[in-house]
Design a protein around this motif. Structure first.
Motif, PDB file in Angstrom:
ATOM      1  N   PHE A   1       0.827  -1.211   0.000  1.00 40.78           N
ATOM      2  CA  PHE A   1       0.000   0.000   0.000  1.00 40.78           C
ATOM      3  C   PHE A   1       0.863   1.263   0.000  1.00 40.78           C
ATOM      4  CE2 PHE A   1       0.666  -0.271   4.548  1.00 40.78           C
ATOM      5  CZ  PHE A   1       0.639   1.042   4.985  1.00 40.78           C
ATOM      6  N   VAL A   2       2.059   1.209   0.602  1.00 43.57           N
ATOM      7  CA  VAL A   2       2.954   2.363   0.600  1.00 43.57           C
ATOM      8  C   VAL A   2       3.484   2.599  -0.818  1.00 43.57           C
ATOM      9  CG1 VAL A   2       5.133   3.284   1.484  1.00 43.57           C
ATOM     10  CG2 VAL A   2       3.572   2.073   3.025  1.00 43.57           C
ATOM     11  N   VAL A   3       3.833   1.527  -1.494  1.00 40.45           N
ATOM     12  CA  VAL A   3       4.312   1.623  -2.873  1.00 40.45           C
ATOM     13  C   VAL A   3       3.226   2.222  -3.763  1.00 40.45           C
ATOM     14  CG1 VAL A   3       5.021   0.251  -4.874  1.00 40.45           C
ATOM     15  CG2 VAL A   3       5.974  -0.262  -2.617  1.00 40.45           C
ATOM     16  N   GLU A   4       1.991   1.739  -3.611  1.00 36.83           N
ATOM     17  CA  GLU A   4       0.885   2.242  -4.425  1.00 36.83           C
ATOM     18  C   GLU A   4       0.583   3.711  -4.126  1.00 36.83           C
ATOM     19  OE1 GLU A   4      -2.235  -0.550  -3.648  1.00 36.83           O
ATOM     20  OE2 GLU A   4      -1.370  -2.045  -5.008  1.00 36.83           O
ATOM     21  N   LEU A   5       0.651   4.091  -2.858  1.00 36.29           N
ATOM     22  CA  LEU A   5       0.419   5.497  -2.502  1.00 36.29           C
ATOM     23  C   LEU A   5       1.494   6.406  -3.088  1.00 36.29           C
ATOM     24  CD1 LEU A   5      -0.760   5.304   1.228  1.00 36.29           C
ATOM     25  CD2 LEU A   5      -2.089   6.038  -0.744  1.00 36.29           C
ATOM     26  N   ARG A   6       2.742   5.964  -3.037  1.00 29.48           N
ATOM     27  CA  ARG A   6       3.838   6.762  -3.601  1.00 29.48           C
ATOM     28  C   ARG A   6       3.643   6.924  -5.109  1.00 29.48           C
ATOM     29  NH1 ARG A   6       6.994  10.897  -3.330  1.00 29.48           N
ATOM     30  NH2 ARG A   6       9.027  10.575  -4.224  1.00 29.48           N
ATOM     31  N   ALA A   7       3.273   5.839  -5.779  1.00 33.58           N
ATOM     32  CA  ALA A   7       3.050   5.897  -7.225  1.00 33.58           C
ATOM     33  C   ALA A   7       1.897   6.847  -7.545  1.00 33.58           C
ATOM     34  CB  ALA A   7       2.772   4.502  -7.780  1.00 33.58           C
ATOM     35  N   LYS A   8       0.810   6.785  -6.771  1.00 29.52           N
ATOM     36  CA  LYS A   8      -0.326   7.681  -7.009  1.00 29.52           C
ATOM     37  C   LYS A   8       0.061   9.141  -6.790  1.00 29.52           C
ATOM     38  CE  LYS A   8      -4.698   5.381  -6.436  1.00 29.52           C
ATOM     39  NZ  LYS A   8      -5.404   6.072  -7.461  1.00 29.52           N
ATOM     40  N   ALA A   9       0.861   9.400  -5.775  1.00 31.25           N
ATOM     41  CA  ALA A   9       1.303  10.777  -5.517  1.00 31.25           C
ATOM     42  C   ALA A   9       2.151  11.297  -6.672  1.00 31.25           C
ATOM     43  CB  ALA A   9       2.082  10.843  -4.204  1.00 31.25           C
ATOM     44  N   LEU A  10       3.045  10.465  -7.181  1.00 33.04           N
ATOM     45  CA  LEU A  10       3.862  10.869  -8.326  1.00 33.04           C
ATOM     46  C   LEU A  10       3.000  11.072  -9.570  1.00 33.04           C
ATOM     47  CD1 LEU A  10       6.921   8.570  -7.707  1.00 33.04           C
ATOM     48  CD2 LEU A  10       7.001  11.066  -7.855  1.00 33.04           C
ATOM     49  N   ALA A  11       2.005  10.215  -9.752  1.00 27.72           N
ATOM     50  CA  ALA A  11       1.108  10.356 -10.903  1.00 27.72           C
ATOM     51  C   ALA A  11       0.312  11.651 -10.798  1.00 27.72           C
ATOM     52  CB  ALA A  11       0.169   9.160 -10.989  1.00 27.72           C
ATOM     53  N   ARG A  12      -0.120  11.991  -9.606  1.00 28.82           N
ATOM     54  CA  ARG A  12      -0.865  13.238  -9.409  1.00 28.82           C
ATOM     55  C   ARG A  12       0.025  14.445  -9.738  1.00 28.82           C
ATOM     56  NH1 ARG A  12      -2.261  12.676  -4.232  1.00 28.82           N
ATOM     57  NH2 ARG A  12      -3.772  11.142  -4.863  1.00 28.82           N
ATOM     58  N   ARG A  13       1.275  14.399  -9.270  1.00 26.00           N
ATOM     59  CA  ARG A  13       2.205  15.493  -9.572  1.00 26.00           C
ATOM     60  C   ARG A  13       2.490  15.555 -11.067  1.00 26.00           C
ATOM     61  NH1 ARG A  13       7.940  15.847  -6.592  1.00 26.00           N
ATOM     62  NH2 ARG A  13       8.531  14.344  -8.179  1.00 26.00           N
ATOM     63  N   SER A  14       2.562  14.393 -11.690  1.00 25.14           N
ATOM     64  CA  SER A  14       2.780  14.336 -13.129  1.00 25.14           C
ATOM     65  C   SER A  14       1.644  15.010 -13.881  1.00 25.14           C
ATOM     66  CB  SER A  14       2.916  12.883 -13.572  1.00 25.14           C
ATOM     67  OG  SER A  14       3.010  12.793 -14.952  1.00 25.14           O
ATOM     68  N   GLU A  15       0.416  14.739 -13.472  1.00 24.26           N
ATOM     69  CA  GLU A  15      -0.741  15.358 -14.123  1.00 24.26           C
ATOM     70  C   GLU A  15      -0.730  16.869 -13.919  1.00 24.26           C
ATOM     71  OE1 GLU A  15      -3.926  16.214 -16.309  1.00 24.26           O
ATOM     72  OE2 GLU A  15      -2.774  14.355 -16.311  1.00 24.26           O
ATOM     73  N   GLN A  16      -0.342  17.318 -12.752  1.00 26.37           N
ATOM     74  CA  GLN A  16      -0.251  18.760 -12.503  1.00 26.37           C
ATOM     75  C   GLN A  16       0.805  19.395 -13.408  1.00 26.37           C
ATOM     76  OE1 GLN A  16       0.491  18.710  -8.293  1.00 26.37           O
ATOM     77  NE2 GLN A  16      -1.677  18.672  -7.777  1.00 26.37           N
ATOM     78  N   SER A  17       1.930  18.724 -13.581  1.00 25.09           N
ATOM     79  CA  SER A  17       2.982  19.237 -14.466  1.00 25.09           C
ATOM     80  C   SER A  17       2.497  19.286 -15.907  1.00 25.09           C
ATOM     81  CB  SER A  17       4.238  18.371 -14.369  1.00 25.09           C
ATOM     82  OG  SER A  17       4.814  18.469 -13.096  1.00 25.09           O
TER      83      SER A  17
END
Length: 102
Positions: free
Chosen positions: A6-22
């Motif tokens: 779940f920590v790995v998935e949360l980190r990936a989701k956070a990076l994906a969210r930042r990616s979408e913002q970029s």
């Protein structure tokens, strides 16, 4: 050191969210870097694959979305984007199939 899934998935989701913002801010290189990092954490991260699909041409975008749909068959964003690309490619049957699962 074993990191809980779940920590790995949360980190990936956070990076994906930042990616979408970029991506939305017009910084495609930052978006691609964060997508790659998210997928390194979790190759099945549908949010990262969805964001990456907007950075690619139609064929490569469909491949990204197909990979995302394999792991997350009911991800709304993936299905909507894939249906839109199918319509652009004049494939109404595939578009209807994806739209029907939303």
């Amino acid at each position: 050191l074993l990191i809980p899934r779940f920590v790995v998935e949360l980190r990936a989701k956070a990076l994906a969210r930042r990616s979408e913002q970029s991506r939305a801010a017009g910084r495609p290189s930052d978006a691609e870097r964060d997508c790659a990092a998210a997928l390194a954490f979790d190759p099945g991260c549908a949010d990262a694959r969805l964001c990456r699909s907007f950075l690619l041409g139609p064929e490569a975008a469909l491949a990204e979305l197909d990979a995302a749909a394999e792991r997350s068959p009911f991800h709304r964003g993936v299905l909507v984007r894939r249906a839109a690309l199918a319509l652009e490619r004049k494939d109404p049957r595939k578009a209807r199939g994806d739209a029907g699962r939303v």
